[in-house]
Design a protein around this motif. Structure first.
Motif, mmCIF file in Angstrom:
data_model
loop_
_atom_site.group_PDB
_atom_site.id
_atom_site.type_symbol
_atom_site.label_atom_id
_atom_site.label_comp_id
_atom_site.label_asym_id
_atom_site.label_seq_id
_atom_site.Cartn_x
_atom_site.Cartn_y
_atom_site.Cartn_z
ATOM 1 N N SER A 28 1.470 4.712 -3.199
ATOM 2 C CA SER A 28 2.359 4.145 -4.208
ATOM 3 C C SER A 28 2.523 5.083 -5.397
ATOM 4 O O SER A 28 1.563 5.700 -5.854
ATOM 5 C CB SER A 28 1.799 2.807 -4.696
ATOM 6 O OG SER A 28 2.516 2.356 -5.840
ATOM 7 N N LYS B 244 2.791 4.090 -8.234
ATOM 8 C CA LYS B 244 2.105 3.400 -9.337
ATOM 9 C C LYS B 244 0.585 3.451 -9.190
ATOM 10 O O LYS B 244 -0.139 2.754 -9.895
ATOM 11 C CB LYS B 244 2.564 1.930 -9.372
ATOM 12 C CG LYS B 244 4.058 1.760 -9.612
ATOM 13 C CD LYS B 244 4.558 0.386 -9.225
ATOM 14 C CE LYS B 244 4.007 -0.701 -10.099
ATOM 15 N NZ LYS B 244 4.590 -2.027 -9.767
ATOM 16 N N GLU C 166 -1.840 3.636 -12.393
ATOM 17 C CA GLU C 166 -1.738 2.720 -13.528
ATOM 18 C C GLU C 166 -3.051 1.951 -13.689
ATOM 19 O O GLU C 166 -3.541 1.340 -12.731
ATOM 20 C CB GLU C 166 -0.565 1.773 -13.335
ATOM 21 C CG GLU C 166 0.772 2.510 -13.323
ATOM 22 C CD GLU C 166 1.971 1.583 -13.246
ATOM 23 O OE1 GLU C 166 1.784 0.349 -13.408
ATOM 24 O OE2 GLU C 166 3.073 2.093 -13.005
ATOM 25 N N PHE D 69 2.238 -2.884 -5.874
ATOM 26 C CA PHE D 69 2.722 -1.506 -5.834
ATOM 27 C C PHE D 69 4.204 -1.320 -5.539
ATOM 28 O O PHE D 69 4.746 -0.236 -5.773
ATOM 29 C CB PHE D 69 1.912 -0.725 -4.802
ATOM 30 C CG PHE D 69 0.444 -0.715 -5.099
ATOM 31 C CD1 PHE D 69 -0.040 -0.146 -6.258
ATOM 32 C CD2 PHE D 69 -0.461 -1.295 -4.224
ATOM 33 C CE1 PHE D 69 -1.393 -0.131 -6.548
ATOM 34 C CE2 PHE D 69 -1.822 -1.281 -4.499
ATOM 35 C CZ PHE D 69 -2.286 -0.705 -5.669
ATOM 36 N N PRO E 96 7.074 -5.253 -14.029
ATOM 37 C CA PRO E 96 6.003 -4.256 -14.008
ATOM 38 C C PRO E 96 5.292 -4.091 -15.341
ATOM 39 O O PRO E 96 4.138 -3.682 -15.373
ATOM 40 C CB PRO E 96 6.740 -2.967 -13.608
ATOM 41 C CG PRO E 96 8.181 -3.220 -13.865
ATOM 42 C CD PRO E 96 8.378 -4.686 -13.666
#
Length: 259
Positions: A70, A72, A75, A130, A136
């Motif tokens: 992913s 992301k 994060e 993800f 988000p």
């Protein structure tokens, strides 16, 4: 990615809610034949240790792959929440099986159904984290200090502690080479027949709170739908095996004082 198209994703999510209800009522009549209620009629089986690894490891690797693939993946909030998910399944996949005593068997049919269920849960949670989260910004770094996240973590780790302690009590009932069944005592077994299941249910309720997500809620619902009938069947097996010695303890099935 077509697999995480919102229409497909929410259709799967809705189907999982429906199936959870179906499974809960179906398992009132059908008892999966493993553990204390093992039954050869469920077909070919493997050693219990191998069975647990085969059943639980796929979800660990599926979630790990979704995380690493992913954009992301770095994060902070997602790193922490995914790590909690993976922590549970690492323990269930690679530590718990190695601690099992006795020579119990697990049917391949149970393993297959467990793998399917687990992979769908990884799809729900990983997809939300993800690939699909419609807001988000919810999981920004500040989420890690939010009241819901802190409360959810407290519930999650309380459930994990109960689960691990209850498993330890069950393992301690047997000496090496012993294959008998005994009444577990102490800990949350004072209140319920399946304290280990109560701990696992508490874990996923905590996870639903700390993620404050629809798939987290569905996961917790599925956990209850799967484990509550199992706890009820175990309760009946104990009464059948130990009679008044067990029924006089007045334990509930899985939720203290309630069910």
């Amino acid at each position: 990615m077509i697999l995480f198209d919102p229409t497909i994703y929410y259709t799967v999510l809705g189907a999982m809610v429906f199936l959870a209800v179906v499974v809960f009522f179906a398992l009132q009549r059908i008892t999966p034949g493993y553990g204390i209620v093992y039954d050869r009629k469920w077909g070919p089986s493997v050693n219990n240790r191998l069975g647990w690894v085969l059943m639980e490891a796929p979800v660990f690797f599926a979630m790990l792959i979704m995380w690493l693939c992913s954009p992301k993946r770095g994060e902070p909030a997602l790193v922490v929440m995914t790590s909690l998910f993976l922590l549970h399944y690492f323990q269930r996949s690679f530590i718990f099986p190695m601690l099992i005593k006795g020579k119990s068997r697990m049917p391949l049919s149970i393993i297959l159904s467990g793998v399917t269920f687990n992979l769908l849960n990884a799809y729900m949670i990983g997809g939300w984290f993800f690939y699909l989260d419609p807001a988000p910004e919810t999981y920004g770094a500040s989420w890690l200090t939010s009241p819901l996240f802190i409360l959810g973590c407290a519930v999650f780790f309380t459930g994990m502690g109960i689960n691990l302690h209850s498993d330890h009590i069950i393992r301690s009932l047997r000496r090496p080479g012993d294959t008998g069944h005994y009444i577990p005592r102490g800990g949350m077994f004072r209140y319920v027949t399946s304290a280990n299941y109560f701990g696992e249910l508490t874990e996923w309720i905590g996870f639903a709170i700390l993620t404050w997500s629809l798939p987290g809620l569905v996961f917790a619902l599925w956990t209850f739908a799967n484990l509550a009938p199992r706890a009820r069947a175990t309760h009946r097996k104990y009464i059948e095996k130990f009679g008044d010695d067990y029924s006089s303890l007045r334990r509930r099935y899985i939720i203290p004082f309630i069910y």
